[in-house]
Design a protein around this motif. Sequence first.
Motif, short mmCIF file in Angstrom:
data_model
loop_
_atom_site.label_atom_id
_atom_site.label_comp_id
_atom_site.label_asym_id
_atom_site.label_seq_id
_atom_site.Cartn_x
_atom_site.Cartn_y
_atom_site.Cartn_z
N ASP A 79 13.94 3.90 -1.96
CA ASP A 79 12.68 4.62 -2.10
C ASP A 79 11.97 4.58 -0.75
N LEU A 80 10.80 5.23 -0.69
CA LEU A 80 10.07 5.30 0.57
C LEU A 80 9.63 3.92 1.06
N THR A 81 9.27 3.06 0.13
CA THR A 81 8.85 1.71 0.52
C THR A 81 9.98 0.98 1.23
N ALA A 82 11.19 1.09 0.69
CA ALA A 82 12.35 0.45 1.32
C ALA A 82 12.62 1.06 2.69
N LEU A 83 12.46 2.36 2.81
CA LEU A 83 12.67 3.02 4.10
C LEU A 83 11.71 2.47 5.15
N VAL A 84 10.43 2.35 4.80
CA VAL A 84 9.43 1.82 5.74
C VAL A 84 9.76 0.38 6.10
N ALA A 105 -0.32 13.11 2.53
CA ALA A 105 -1.41 13.04 3.50
C ALA A 105 -2.04 11.65 3.52
N ALA A 106 -2.22 11.06 2.34
CA ALA A 106 -2.81 9.72 2.27
C ALA A 106 -1.90 8.69 2.94
N GLU A 122 0.82 -1.21 0.00
CA GLU A 122 0.00 0.00 0.00
C GLU A 122 0.86 1.27 0.00
N VAL A 123 1.99 1.23 0.73
CA VAL A 123 2.89 2.38 0.73
C VAL A 123 3.45 2.60 -0.67
N GLY A 124 3.78 1.52 -1.36
CA GLY A 124 4.30 1.64 -2.71
C GLY A 124 3.32 2.30 -3.66
N ALA A 125 2.03 2.08 -3.43
CA ALA A 125 1.01 2.68 -4.29
C ALA A 125 0.80 4.16 -3.99
#
Length: 316
Positions: free
Chosen positions: A109-114, A59-60, A48-51
């Motif tokens: 990317d942000l997904t990897a960070l999470v 915000a989403a 879901e973060v990847g999307a």
Amino acid sequence: MRVPSRSPGRQPAAPIAPARRVPATSRRLGAAPDLPAYRAAVADLLVEVGALADAPSTAARQVLLDQRLREPAIAAVLDATPQGLIGARETLLLEMARYQPSARSSAQDLTALVRIYLLSRIDVLWWRDSQSFLTDDQVRTSTELVDLEWLRRRGLVEFCYQEQPATVLGRGMRAVQRRLRPGAAPHTAGLLFRRARREMIAYLNDLAREFAAVTPPATPPLWVTSLARSAEHQHRLRRLGYAAMVPSGHCLGWAADVELDWYGRFGARGALAGLLLARQEAGEINVVDEGQAWHLCLAPAARGRFRRAYEVEMGV
């Protein structure tokens, strides 16, 4: 003398803490969080973060994290860490807000960070009662850590590593070596501290032997790219653009990074990844896929066995 092989009857990690925030002495009596369920919930969250990875979705993403981090499987782990659920949520949101892509960072990317942040919280949960090495001097002088070079010269280290060059001349020589022999070694800065806990040395030796047993003879030995670090160095890495999480299993001395991608040229990357995931499933370690290298942290339940293994192998 060889370190004893892993027994087939490995026990799961010792009970750690329930989800509800209660005094530390009471938390130890509760049931341990369900780590397989946590990892599965994190994997679902990452999809879901990847999307929602684009800038207009900030915000989403925050709404998504507010909802998903409170799900029982995730909340039970985060709430049992020293920061608690709210602290972990705020830290993750801050990490995401500050995120800048960097060629140095394992978080591409942000997904990897999470992923890196949430899975590394298992390390913190396991070793929450351990004291971090705050300064470089503490790492260099701690009696809890052993000098790898002293052991290597006596043939007692079965994995490879290289030290980080300490001078401009040393860095220049390393650059020349890479140009002359590209691919001869992983592209990594090397260890700033060639020191590790006794249990981690025994564990990495055991992993190195198993890796050697399942790969072709020409495959290089297991390569370790990071071991114990100080919190001081962790913040130094952050300033340079690395995804160095705080707190970290490295600063507690219970984590290591092992090279993965380099073994692709030898057809052995999949074998090493499989060994790490199998050991995670057995409850020995926590594993975080950080791309080029994978992070591993020894489970408290395995500490005693590998301390005894170290003493047997070293004859102490």
